[in-house]
Design a protein around this motif. Structure first.
Motif, PDB file in Angstrom:
ATOM      1  N   PRO A 148       0.804  -1.227   0.000  1.00  0.00           N
ATOM      2  CA  PRO A 148       0.000   0.000   0.000  1.00  0.00           C
ATOM      3  C   PRO A 148       0.836   1.277   0.000  1.00  0.00           C
ATOM      4  O   PRO A 148       0.366   2.330  -0.446  1.00  0.00           O
ATOM      5  CB  PRO A 148      -0.823  -0.111   1.294  1.00  0.00           C
ATOM      6  N   TRP A 149       2.070   1.183   0.508  1.00  0.00           N
ATOM      7  CA  TRP A 149       2.896   2.374   0.670  1.00  0.00           C
ATOM      8  C   TRP A 149       4.017   2.459  -0.358  1.00  0.00           C
ATOM      9  O   TRP A 149       4.691   3.490  -0.444  1.00  0.00           O
ATOM     10  CB  TRP A 149       3.524   2.380   2.074  1.00  0.00           C
ATOM     11  N   TRP A 150       4.223   1.387  -1.123  1.00  0.00           N
ATOM     12  CA  TRP A 150       5.389   1.351  -2.000  1.00  0.00           C
ATOM     13  C   TRP A 150       5.417   2.484  -3.019  1.00  0.00           C
ATOM     14  O   TRP A 150       6.489   3.062  -3.260  1.00  0.00           O
ATOM     15  CB  TRP A 150       5.506   0.000  -2.691  1.00  0.00           C
ATOM     16  N   PRO A 151       4.312   2.862  -3.678  1.00  0.00           N
ATOM     17  CA  PRO A 151       4.410   3.990  -4.622  1.00  0.00           C
ATOM     18  C   PRO A 151       4.984   5.255  -3.976  1.00  0.00           C
ATOM     19  O   PRO A 151       5.775   5.973  -4.587  1.00  0.00           O
ATOM     20  CB  PRO A 151       2.958   4.190  -5.075  1.00  0.00           C
ATOM     21  N   ARG A 152       4.589   5.490  -2.754  1.00  0.00           N
ATOM     22  CA  ARG A 152       5.079   6.669  -2.032  1.00  0.00           C
ATOM     23  C   ARG A 152       6.574   6.526  -1.715  1.00  0.00           C
ATOM     24  O   ARG A 152       7.353   7.464  -1.893  1.00  0.00           O
ATOM     25  CB  ARG A 152       4.267   6.812  -0.750  1.00  0.00           C
ATOM     26  N   MET A 153       6.972   5.333  -1.232  1.00  0.00           N
ATOM     27  CA  MET A 153       8.381   5.082  -0.932  1.00  0.00           C
ATOM     28  C   MET A 153       9.232   5.222  -2.190  1.00  0.00           C
ATOM     29  O   MET A 153      10.297   5.858  -2.190  1.00  0.00           O
ATOM     30  CB  MET A 153       8.550   3.692  -0.342  1.00  0.00           C
ATOM     31  N   ARG A 154       8.772   4.606  -3.267  1.00  0.00           N
ATOM     32  CA  ARG A 154       9.530   4.612  -4.515  1.00  0.00           C
ATOM     33  C   ARG A 154       9.713   6.029  -5.036  1.00  0.00           C
ATOM     34  O   ARG A 154      10.783   6.365  -5.579  1.00  0.00           O
ATOM     35  CB  ARG A 154       8.793   3.754  -5.548  1.00  0.00           C
ATOM     36  N   THR A 155       8.717   6.883  -4.869  1.00  0.00           N
ATOM     37  CA  THR A 155       8.835   8.265  -5.325  1.00  0.00           C
ATOM     38  C   THR A 155       9.975   8.984  -4.619  1.00  0.00           C
ATOM     39  O   THR A 155      10.764   9.708  -5.239  1.00  0.00           O
ATOM     40  CB  THR A 155       7.507   9.014  -5.088  1.00  0.00           C
ATOM     41  N   VAL A 156      10.101   8.790  -3.298  1.00  0.00           N
ATOM     42  CA  VAL A 156      11.190   9.422  -2.540  1.00  0.00           C
ATOM     43  C   VAL A 156      12.540   8.881  -3.001  1.00  0.00           C
ATOM     44  O   VAL A 156      13.503   9.643  -3.194  1.00  0.00           O
ATOM     45  CB  VAL A 156      10.997   9.187  -1.027  1.00  0.00           C
ATOM     46  N   LEU A 157      12.635   7.560  -3.206  1.00  0.00           N
ATOM     47  CA  LEU A 157      13.896   6.951  -3.638  1.00  0.00           C
ATOM     48  C   LEU A 157      14.297   7.438  -5.029  1.00  0.00           C
ATOM     49  O   LEU A 157      15.463   7.752  -5.278  1.00  0.00           O
ATOM     50  CB  LEU A 157      13.761   5.426  -3.620  1.00  0.00           C
ATOM     51  N   GLN A 158      13.339   7.517  -5.935  1.00  0.00           N
ATOM     52  CA  GLN A 158      13.656   7.980  -7.291  1.00  0.00           C
ATOM     53  C   GLN A 158      14.041   9.449  -7.308  1.00  0.00           C
ATOM     54  O   GLN A 158      14.904   9.858  -8.100  1.00  0.00           O
ATOM     55  CB  GLN A 158      12.461   7.717  -8.208  1.00  0.00           C
ATOM     56  N   ALA A 159      13.430  10.237  -6.431  1.00  0.00           N
ATOM     57  CA  ALA A 159      13.807  11.652  -6.347  1.00  0.00           C
ATOM     58  C   ALA A 159      15.258  11.799  -5.904  1.00  0.00           C
ATOM     59  O   ALA A 159      15.984  12.685  -6.383  1.00  0.00           O
ATOM     60  CB  ALA A 159      12.874  12.386  -5.388  1.00  0.00           C
ATOM     61  N   ASP A 160      15.700  10.921  -5.013  1.00  0.00           N
ATOM     62  CA  ASP A 160      17.098  10.961  -4.570  1.00  0.00           C
ATOM     63  C   ASP A 160      18.036  10.658  -5.742  1.00  0.00           C
ATOM     64  O   ASP A 160      19.055  11.332  -5.924  1.00  0.00           O
ATOM     65  CB  ASP A 160      17.325   9.945  -3.448  1.00  0.00           C
ATOM     66  N   ILE A 161      17.682   9.646  -6.534  1.00  0.00           N
ATOM     67  CA  ILE A 161      18.532   9.287  -7.669  1.00  0.00           C
ATOM     68  C   ILE A 161      18.627  10.441  -8.660  1.00  0.00           C
ATOM     69  O   ILE A 161      19.716  10.738  -9.188  1.00  0.00           O
ATOM     70  CB  ILE A 161      17.981   8.019  -8.349  1.00  0.00           C
ATOM     71  N   ILE A 162      17.525  11.111  -8.912  1.00  0.00           N
ATOM     72  CA  ILE A 162      17.548  12.271  -9.810  1.00  0.00           C
ATOM     73  C   ILE A 162      18.485  13.342  -9.268  1.00  0.00           C
ATOM     74  O   ILE A 162      19.269  13.952 -10.006  1.00  0.00           O
ATOM     75  CB  ILE A 162      16.125  12.819 -10.000  1.00  0.00           C
ATOM     76  N   HIS A 163      18.413  13.575  -7.953  1.00  0.00           N
ATOM     77  CA  HIS A 163      19.301  14.569  -7.337  1.00  0.00           C
ATOM     78  C   HIS A 163      20.767  14.188  -7.522  1.00  0.00           C
ATOM     79  O   HIS A 163      21.601  15.035  -7.876  1.00  0.00           O
ATOM     80  CB  HIS A 163      18.981  14.699  -5.848  1.00  0.00           C
ATOM     81  N   ARG A 164      21.112  12.906  -7.281  1.00  0.00           N
ATOM     82  CA  ARG A 164      22.513  12.479  -7.417  1.00  0.00           C
ATOM     83  C   ARG A 164      22.986  12.638  -8.865  1.00  0.00           C
ATOM     84  O   ARG A 164      24.142  13.024  -9.105  1.00  0.00           O
ATOM     85  CB  ARG A 164      22.671  11.021  -6.977  1.00  0.00           C
ATOM     86  N   ALA A 165      22.112  12.337  -9.812  1.00  0.00           N
ATOM     87  CA  ALA A 165      22.491  12.502 -11.219  1.00  0.00           C
ATOM     88  C   ALA A 165      22.768  13.968 -11.538  1.00  0.00           C
ATOM     89  O   ALA A 165      23.695  14.292 -12.301  1.00  0.00           O
ATOM     90  CB  ALA A 165      21.383  11.960 -12.116  1.00  0.00           C
ATOM     91  N   GLN A 166      21.990  14.869 -10.959  1.00  0.00           N
ATOM     92  CA  GLN A 166      22.217  16.295 -11.176  1.00  0.00           C
ATOM     93  C   GLN A 166      23.540  16.744 -10.562  1.00  0.00           C
ATOM     94  O   GLN A 166      24.252  17.578 -11.135  1.00  0.00           O
ATOM     95  CB  GLN A 166      21.058  17.093 -10.578  1.00  0.00           C
ATOM     96  N   VAL A 167      23.907  16.173  -9.409  1.00  0.00           N
ATOM     97  CA  VAL A 167      25.192  16.502  -8.785  1.00  0.00           C
ATOM     98  C   VAL A 167      26.339  16.040  -9.680  1.00  0.00           C
ATOM     99  O   VAL A 167      27.327  16.762  -9.875  1.00  0.00           O
ATOM    100  CB  VAL A 167      25.299  15.861  -7.388  1.00  0.00           C
ATOM    101  N   ILE A 168      26.222  14.831 -10.235  1.00  0.00           N
ATOM    102  CA  ILE A 168      27.264  14.333 -11.139  1.00  0.00           C
ATOM    103  C   ILE A 168      27.411  15.260 -12.333  1.00  0.00           C
ATOM    104  O   ILE A 168      28.524  15.626 -12.737  1.00  0.00           O
ATOM    105  CB  ILE A 168      26.932  12.900 -11.609  1.00  0.00           C
TER     106      ILE A 168
END
Length: 337
Positions: A148-168
């Protein structure tokens, strides 16, 4: 997966210092396994207390003795239950199927490393039966407390990956690694993870690459304890503190007056598809209440619905879009003469 708080050293030699040798991925089963730490010591993970309260009733029906045995007092977990994800969006069913096929000798080695003395009672007995019990318990835990909560969890995790890619992109690989943790660094083409124990090893990532996996259930960095495992670093994600905050949506006053606050909020939210369970978590109301409102909005022609796997996703219809757009217009009586 052993917690590596900071003594010994794991060193990963990047093949050719190539950005392509570093990849990010999200792993549902990693999150599932690492979340078991919150069962053993909830106070160490205050961010997740709202989730623990919401899932308390359904957790009582799970194989808790077995699930608790999959961590120890040091908050370690077996390496084979935190596998390296090989795709950015790994599916839980695929990961659980792989766990169900793990060689029995490897499973036993990992469980004995977790519990160097006598194995806890749920982990004793016929190894094949133990492996099946572990897989069954994790699958039940996923459906009861994670799905029930995975879509919400996954959104936070994917947002982190986007941030790291922008830092690179803006500052390079070294800056990205430094941002993961003060115990991670890149120097001369070698990624170093500092430990508190005297253990450690050095190996090349050639042919395999280095996978970086954000997690909501880690406060530091983790890595495999064996150099035989594929190169992997798990690190605490950004944004975990916002995960269980309920969302408030400001709906146009005219729309709220017509539909009521809850239905207006749902209609405003559903500019993108979402399931009833996801909406309930985001809005802080029960799933049954959300379903009643969604059915009413769909019956009125304001929403469309479609099945996606086990879930039904809802989306505003063209009529719903027009109503939201009209509700956003200023009231004529409020306009200046």
């Amino acid at each position: 997966m052993v917690m590596l708080p900071g003594g010994g050293l794991i060193s990963y030699e990047l093949a050719g210092m190539d950005v392509a040798d570093v990849r990010f991925a999200v792993s549902p089963v990693n999150e599932l396994t690492l979340s078991l730490r919150t069962f053993r010591d909830p106070g160490r993970y205050p961010v997740h207390l709202p989730w623990l309260r919401r899932t308390e009733r359904v957790r009582a029906g799970l194989d808790l003795p077995l699930l608790l045995a999959l961590t120890n007092a040091s908050m370690w977990s077996p390496d084979y239950l935190t596998p390296r994800p090989y795709a950015p969006l790994t599916r839980i069913d695929d990961e659980l199927a792989a766990i169900a096929r793990v060689p029995l000798d490897r499973m036993l080695d990992d469980l004995r490393a977790l519990h160097p003395g006598e194995l806890p009672e749920p982990l004793r007995g016929d190894p094949a039966a133990v492996r099946e019990r572990i897989t069954t318990a994790l699958r039940a835990y996923w459906h009861a407390c994670f799905a029930p909560w995975w879509p919400r969890m996954r959104t936070v995790l994917q947002a982190d990956i986007i941030h790291r890619a922008q830092v690179i992109s803006a500052h390079g690989l070294a800056a990205m690694f430094a941002g993961l943790s003060e115990r991670v660094s890149l120097d001369g083409g070698v990624v170093r993870v500092r430990l508190t124990t005297n253990a450690g090893y050095r190996r090349s990532t050639g042919g395999e690459g280095l996978t970086l996996v954000p997690t909501l259930f880690g406060r530091g960095v983790t890595a495999p304890i064996s150099p035989e495992e594929p190169p992997l670093i798990m690190y605490g994600t950004r944004g975990a503190g916002t995960l269980w905050q309920t969302e408030t949506h400001r709906s146009p006053a005219a729309l709220t007056g017509l539909l009521g606050a809850t239905r207006a909020g749902l209609l405003t939210t559903l500019a993108t598809p979402a399931s009833s369970t996801e909406l309930a978590g985001r809005l802080g109301v029960t799933t049954s209440a959300v379903n009643q409102h969604l059915r009413a909005l769909r019956d009125a022609g304001l929403l469309t619905s479609a099945r996606h796997g086990r879930s039904v996703l809802y989306l505003r219809s063209e009529l719903g879009d027009a109503l939201v757009a009209g509700g956003s217009a200023p009231d004529p009586e409020d306009r200046a003469p």
